[in-house]
Design a protein around this motif. Structure first.
Motif, PDB file in Angstrom:
ATOM      1  N   LEU A  79      41.458  14.592  13.185  1.00 46.75           N
ATOM      2  CA  LEU A  79      42.618  14.454  14.078  1.00 46.75           C
ATOM      3  C   LEU A  79      43.928  14.256  13.323  1.00 46.75           C
ATOM      4  O   LEU A  79      44.902  13.762  13.879  1.00 46.75           O
ATOM      5  CB  LEU A  79      42.402  13.269  15.034  1.00 46.75           C
ATOM      6  N   VAL A  80      43.974  14.676  12.080  1.00 50.04           N
ATOM      7  CA  VAL A  80      45.145  14.449  11.234  1.00 50.04           C
ATOM      8  C   VAL A  80      46.428  15.033  11.841  1.00 50.04           C
ATOM      9  O   VAL A  80      47.510  14.495  11.645  1.00 50.04           O
ATOM     10  CB  VAL A  80      44.897  14.978   9.802  1.00 50.04           C
ATOM     11  N   ASP A  81      46.332  16.092  12.621  1.00 52.05           N
ATOM     12  CA  ASP A  81      47.515  16.722  13.213  1.00 52.05           C
ATOM     13  C   ASP A  81      47.934  16.105  14.543  1.00 52.05           C
ATOM     14  O   ASP A  81      48.941  16.502  15.116  1.00 52.05           O
ATOM     15  CB  ASP A  81      47.272  18.219  13.420  1.00 52.05           C
ATOM     16  N   CYS A  82      47.158  15.146  15.040  1.00 49.48           N
ATOM     17  CA  CYS A  82      47.477  14.526  16.323  1.00 49.48           C
ATOM     18  C   CYS A  82      48.721  13.666  16.186  1.00 49.48           C
ATOM     19  O   CYS A  82      48.889  12.931  15.210  1.00 49.48           O
ATOM     20  CB  CYS A  82      46.309  13.681  16.804  1.00 49.48           C
ATOM     21  N   TYR A  83      49.607  13.735  17.162  1.00 48.39           N
ATOM     22  CA  TYR A  83      50.870  13.011  17.095  1.00 48.39           C
ATOM     23  C   TYR A  83      50.751  11.572  17.588  1.00 48.39           C
ATOM     24  O   TYR A  83      51.671  10.789  17.444  1.00 48.39           O
ATOM     25  CB  TYR A  83      51.956  13.746  17.879  1.00 48.39           C
ATOM     26  N   LEU A  92      39.418  12.358  23.688  1.00 54.63           N
ATOM     27  CA  LEU A  92      40.360  13.422  23.321  1.00 54.63           C
ATOM     28  C   LEU A  92      41.308  13.732  24.470  1.00 54.63           C
ATOM     29  O   LEU A  92      42.500  13.961  24.263  1.00 54.63           O
ATOM     30  CB  LEU A  92      39.615  14.688  22.894  1.00 54.63           C
ATOM     31  N   THR A  93      40.777  13.718  25.688  1.00 53.34           N
ATOM     32  CA  THR A  93      41.605  13.968  26.867  1.00 53.34           C
ATOM     33  C   THR A  93      42.685  12.891  26.976  1.00 53.34           C
ATOM     34  O   THR A  93      43.854  13.194  27.227  1.00 53.34           O
ATOM     35  CB  THR A  93      40.731  13.989  28.136  1.00 53.34           C
ATOM     36  N   ALA A  94      42.313  11.637  26.749  1.00 53.58           N
ATOM     37  CA  ALA A  94      43.291  10.541  26.801  1.00 53.58           C
ATOM     38  C   ALA A  94      44.246  10.615  25.614  1.00 53.58           C
ATOM     39  O   ALA A  94      45.455  10.411  25.767  1.00 53.58           O
ATOM     40  CB  ALA A  94      42.560   9.203  26.816  1.00 53.58           C
ATOM     41  N   LEU A  95      43.725  10.908  24.447  1.00 55.93           N
ATOM     42  CA  LEU A  95      44.534  10.939  23.233  1.00 55.93           C
ATOM     43  C   LEU A  95      45.608  12.021  23.301  1.00 55.93           C
ATOM     44  O   LEU A  95      46.761  11.796  22.965  1.00 55.93           O
ATOM     45  CB  LEU A  95      43.642  11.169  22.017  1.00 55.93           C
ATOM     46  N   TYR A  96      45.227  13.194  23.751  1.00 62.45           N
ATOM     47  CA  TYR A  96      46.181  14.298  23.834  1.00 62.45           C
ATOM     48  C   TYR A  96      46.914  14.324  25.174  1.00 62.45           C
ATOM     49  O   TYR A  96      47.775  15.165  25.401  1.00 62.45           O
ATOM     50  CB  TYR A  96      45.484  15.638  23.589  1.00 62.45           C
ATOM     51  N   ASP A  97      46.544  13.399  26.066  1.00 63.03           N
ATOM     52  CA  ASP A  97      47.193  13.267  27.365  1.00 63.03           C
ATOM     53  C   ASP A  97      47.264  14.616  28.083  1.00 63.03           C
ATOM     54  O   ASP A  97      48.336  15.078  28.473  1.00 63.03           O
ATOM     55  CB  ASP A  97      48.588  12.664  27.205  1.00 63.03           C
ATOM     56  N   CYS A  98      46.087  15.242  28.218  1.00 60.15           N
ATOM     57  CA  CYS A  98      46.033  16.552  28.862  1.00 60.15           C
ATOM     58  C   CYS A  98      44.659  16.754  29.489  1.00 60.15           C
ATOM     59  O   CYS A  98      43.768  15.930  29.338  1.00 60.15           O
ATOM     60  CB  CYS A  98      46.317  17.650  27.850  1.00 60.15           C
ATOM     61  N   ARG A  99      44.523  17.882  30.169  1.00 58.96           N
ATOM     62  CA  ARG A  99      43.227  18.245  30.736  1.00 58.96           C
ATOM     63  C   ARG A  99      42.331  18.787  29.631  1.00 58.96           C
ATOM     64  O   ARG A  99      42.805  19.200  28.573  1.00 58.96           O
ATOM     65  CB  ARG A  99      43.400  19.301  31.825  1.00 58.96           C
TER      66      ARG A  99
END
Length: 80
Positions: free
Chosen positions: A72-76, A34-41
């Motif tokens: 994760l349907v809302d993930c860009y 999730l951290t990698a997918l959303y590219d955040c902490r």
């Protein structure tokens, strides 16, 4: 006279260490992905409700993958 908390028994539950380790590894893997997918902490990951027990109870990786992609349907970014 009994004080607060006196007279209560202590409950100990034994867990299968292998199952706990499996669950912990899955939780850590999900968090890393999730951290990698959303590219955040970690603190910045959007509020998601992923039921680890539900995933562990599924019979195949394909079923697990499909369930997580629903969550994760809302993930860009691509969730494959």
């Amino acid at each position: 006279e009994e004080g607060p908390g006196r007279g209560r028994g202590k409950v100990t539950v034994r867990y299968d260490r292998r199952e706990l380790r499996k669950r912990l590894h899955l939780e850590e893997w999900i968090l890393a992905q999730l951290t990698a997918l959303y590219d955040c902490r970690e603190e910045e990951i959007p509020e998601l409700e992923i039921d680890v027990d539900e995933l562990l109870d599924m019979e195949s990786d394909g079923a697990r993958s499909a369930r997580v992609q629903e969550i994760l349907v809302d993930c860009y970014k691509p969730t494959e």
